[in-house]
Design a protein around this motif. Structure first.
Motif, short mmCIF file in Angstrom:
data_model
loop_
_atom_site.label_atom_id
_atom_site.label_comp_id
_atom_site.label_asym_id
_atom_site.label_seq_id
_atom_site.Cartn_x
_atom_site.Cartn_y
_atom_site.Cartn_z
N GLU A 49 0.83 -1.21 0.00
CA GLU A 49 0.00 0.00 0.00
C GLU A 49 0.87 1.26 0.00
OE1 GLU A 49 -2.94 -0.04 3.04
OE2 GLU A 49 -3.74 -1.97 2.41
N GLU A 50 1.90 1.25 0.81
CA GLU A 50 2.81 2.39 0.88
C GLU A 50 3.51 2.61 -0.47
OE1 GLU A 50 6.98 3.51 3.13
OE2 GLU A 50 5.59 2.14 4.11
N ALA A 51 3.96 1.54 -1.08
CA ALA A 51 4.64 1.63 -2.37
C ALA A 51 3.68 2.12 -3.45
CB ALA A 51 5.23 0.28 -2.75
N ASP A 52 2.42 1.65 -3.41
CA ASP A 52 1.43 2.10 -4.38
C ASP A 52 1.17 3.60 -4.25
OD1 ASP A 52 1.19 -0.43 -5.42
OD2 ASP A 52 -0.69 -0.89 -4.36
N GLU A 53 1.10 4.08 -3.01
CA GLU A 53 0.89 5.52 -2.78
C GLU A 53 2.07 6.33 -3.31
OE1 GLU A 53 -0.05 6.33 1.30
OE2 GLU A 53 -1.71 4.89 1.29
N GLU A 54 3.29 5.86 -3.06
CA GLU A 54 4.48 6.55 -3.57
C GLU A 54 4.46 6.59 -5.09
OE1 GLU A 54 7.89 4.56 -1.99
OE2 GLU A 54 7.40 5.10 0.07
N TRP A 55 4.07 5.50 -5.71
CA TRP A 55 4.02 5.43 -7.16
C TRP A 55 2.98 6.40 -7.71
CZ3 TRP A 55 0.45 3.95 -10.89
CH2 TRP A 55 0.96 3.74 -12.17
N LEU A 56 1.81 6.48 -7.07
CA LEU A 56 0.77 7.41 -7.51
C LEU A 56 1.23 8.86 -7.38
CD1 LEU A 56 -2.49 5.78 -6.11
CD2 LEU A 56 -1.83 6.04 -8.50
N GLU A 57 1.94 9.18 -6.29
CA GLU A 57 2.47 10.53 -6.11
C GLU A 57 3.45 10.88 -7.23
OE1 GLU A 57 4.05 11.32 -2.22
OE2 GLU A 57 2.30 10.38 -1.27
N LYS A 58 4.32 9.95 -7.59
CA LYS A 58 5.26 10.18 -8.68
C LYS A 58 4.53 10.37 -9.99
CE LYS A 58 9.18 7.79 -6.65
NZ LYS A 58 10.09 6.66 -6.75
N GLN A 59 3.46 9.59 -10.22
CA GLN A 59 2.68 9.74 -11.44
C GLN A 59 2.04 11.12 -11.53
OE1 GLN A 59 2.41 7.58 -14.06
NE2 GLN A 59 4.04 6.52 -13.00
N ARG A 60 1.54 11.61 -10.38
CA ARG A 60 0.95 12.95 -10.35
C ARG A 60 1.99 14.02 -10.67
NH1 ARG A 60 -1.43 11.34 -5.05
NH2 ARG A 60 -3.24 10.13 -5.62
N GLU A 61 3.19 13.85 -10.13
CA GLU A 61 4.27 14.83 -10.38
C GLU A 61 4.67 14.84 -11.86
OE1 GLU A 61 7.52 13.82 -7.84
OE2 GLU A 61 6.38 14.24 -6.01
N TRP A 62 4.67 13.70 -12.50
CA TRP A 62 5.10 13.61 -13.88
C TRP A 62 4.04 14.10 -14.86
CZ3 TRP A 62 7.04 7.97 -13.07
CH2 TRP A 62 8.25 8.00 -12.41
N SER A 63 2.79 14.11 -14.43
CA SER A 63 1.73 14.53 -15.36
C SER A 63 1.42 16.01 -15.25
CB SER A 63 0.46 13.73 -15.12
OG SER A 63 0.00 13.87 -13.80
#
Length: 81
Positions: free
Chosen positions: A67-81
């Motif tokens: 869950e923690e890793a998924d949240e980190e990944w989503l945050e990175k996706q938001r930053e890149w978009s």
């Protein structure tokens, strides 16, 4: 069935049930020694090659913090978009 597939199934089942795998998970309980009249445990061991043990440890770590890793990944996706 190989040891690796047995351990993989235990890890998968543990992850699905939400219960962690601990050393106690691999220790036979008293109910597992019904064939022994004195109730003593039969010694067991699990011998794995280092790379297999590391693979299991890494998968368990990944599953425990998924869950923690998924949240980190989503945050990175938001930053890149």
């Amino acid at each position: 069935m190989t040891t690796t597939s047995t351990v993989s199934k235990l890890i998968t089942a543990s992850a699905m049930l939400g219960s962690p795998i601990t050393v106690e998970s691999f220790v036979p309980s008293r109910s597992m020694t019904l064939g022994s009249p004195s109730g003593t445990r039969i010694p067991t061991s699990l011998n794995l090659e280092d790379h297999i043990a590391n693979m299991i440890d890494n998968e368990l770590y990944r599953l425990n913090r998924k869950e923690e890793a998924d949240e980190e990944w989503l945050e990175k996706q938001r930053e890149w978009s």
